[in-house]
Design an enzyme around this catalytic site. Sequence first.
Site, PDB file in Angstrom:
ATOM      1  CD  GLU A 145      -3.298  -0.729   2.301  1.00 28.14           C
ATOM      2  OE1 GLU A 145      -2.969  -0.017   3.074  1.00 28.14           O
ATOM      3  OE2 GLU A 145      -4.449  -1.159   2.044  1.00 28.14           O
ATOM      4  CD  GLU A 316      -4.295  -5.883   2.492  1.00 27.48           C
ATOM      5  OE1 GLU A 316      -4.936  -5.199   3.260  1.00 27.48           O
ATOM      6  OE2 GLU A 316      -2.849  -6.025   2.358  1.00 27.48           O
TER       7      GLU A 316
END
Length: 654
Positions: A145, A316
């Site tokens: 991320e 995710e």
Amino acid sequence: MKSQTLGVCYYPEHWPPSRWAEDAAMMKALGLTFVRIGEFSWSRLEPAPGVYEFDWLLRAIDVLHAAGLKIVLGTPTATPPKWLVDKMPDMLALDAQGRPRAFGSRRHYCFSHEGYARECDRIVERLAKAFGSHPAVAAWQTDNEFGCHDTVESYSDAAREAFRKWCAAKYGAVDALNKAWGNVFWSMEVQSFDEIELPNLTVTEANPSHLLDFQRFSSDQVAAFNRRQTEIIRRHSQGRDILHNFMGAFFAFDHYALSKDLDVAAWDSYPLGFLERSPNDEAFKLRYMRVGDPDFQAFHHDLYRACGNGRWQVMEQQPGAVNWAPWNPAPAKGAVRLWTFEAFAAGAETVSYFRWRQAPFAQEQMHEGLLLPNSEPNAAYDEVAQVSKELAALGARVETARAPIALIFDYESAWAWRLEPQGENFSYPELVFAYYRALRRAGLSIDLVPPTAEAIADRKLILAPALFAPSRAFVDALAASGATTLIGPRAGSKTADFQIAPDLPPGVLGDLLDIRVQRVESLRPGAEIAIGDDGAFERWREFVQTGANASIELSSIDGAAALTRRGDAFYLAGWPDEALLKNVLRRALAAADIPVLDLPEDIRVRDNGTMRYLFNYGPDATDISALVGDAKLLLGDRLIEACGVAAFNVAPGS
Ligand code: GAL
């Protein structure tokens, strides 16, 4: 066509090795294909400088492999260990106040620090060499991320040096920079690139041209950081996909640009956390608190499909309550399955859950996983088992058909209007999302795309709200596209240097639309400009002068042009409320000859090739017979339950 698969995020280093084989067997029995591991494990891979301990990782990979699972291996560069930070303390990013982003969580590095980048090269190369040809390693994830916790921009010395070089490379001569930025204003002129400062700690706002270039630079630094890793991995791990897990509602770097170095774009989908953090009102949040915003996930699926050039996945997926939103409710029964199919309906290759087992320690101990901390199955476990059987029964495959509708999403526009909103609530992502939601509520499948000629080819309808500074090449492609276009507000109003377009907005779009925007105003909450009975402008409106070739399709009650048209090109001169947007889009869709569906409020539709999926985000069972017609349902019922999913094959041509 590829089969659609499931996966999970797993942290072998959090659990005793004696537990790994049982975990792997359970994952396999659950129907999972991929396991992502490793992305935060630097302190275990290299506990002291140059001391590599890879045996445990090899053992974990072997155990998972033996159970028949494939690995996505993460590089650990989001979590530099303590010894490394102590060795080079200036690798820490500095925030806009000049304070270090200190050790003790994650992402505590500056993208411009060459010393840190070399450390990353080293650990990535070691890992790529050690595991790059392991038969279980199917893919790599770079870092984790990028930009999470607001980490794209750094105001360190390293960043300043790099920014000066970036400016020198862009402008060549310092006079060109002074001119582009308009530095004569307030005596901001500089005599050499070495005098350029970062745009923080200024007394009042910094120059928007300076700020925008700093954002472009920061974005380029993220892409360059990622590229170093992809180049190393490709050298040592041929034939493996490289991906990165992007975020939701995050636009601080150009994801299209970074994705050019990836094979697959991935993103991390937390529907309930995102809803809680969103700007929606309280009633909306209460209504959807257990299922999430019916359009938010789909928006990102479509955005990241564009980033990955058709290849994308959810890395995710929220499987239970998270720990990081202001409130963290549990998903409704069926919501995890609903989210999973929404991703597959948008062409995801894989949906992978975060995480396998809830950790009883450290920052995310309140974040649920597929298993409870004691390894008992958690609420979503059975839903995942069900999805895995249903995927097999459906023979679900990735399709990549181009949608007839292209909605432009442009990262520079997001930066520009954040830097110069002019009205506190002028938010580019919110505006594009409003268009997206309205189109989806009309039952349409949409491609979100960058402003390039290639991306808008072969479309029936192209929408470009608030496109900051379109290039001449893009405008030419738009004019030649033969598609219906809906443009504005604010589109083309600036040059790429962040100056008002010469000859007035919409600048390079002026000829296509035959209009000029003379003045604009922003509107405080509650203020509205009614557009007859068709709805109203809120937040923003413009005063437009039409040329001889443009007609006025809608006007405000105070007599100003609200929607103009020249041929197939429409211009909307304000921020539309829901009713106005619906009306304007219906006109544009009719002009483009695109049929719409009348959907019940909480029902959504998505086509993946010939397979049409229907989703129920509402609390009540809903009759969808009219939408299904005579088709045979492959999933779900004509009375679709709350959180229900239905799927059927659409007859060709319907
Ligand atoms: C993501 C992140 C994961 C984990 C998760 C919790 O942003 O990539 O490492 O922190 O959030 O929801």
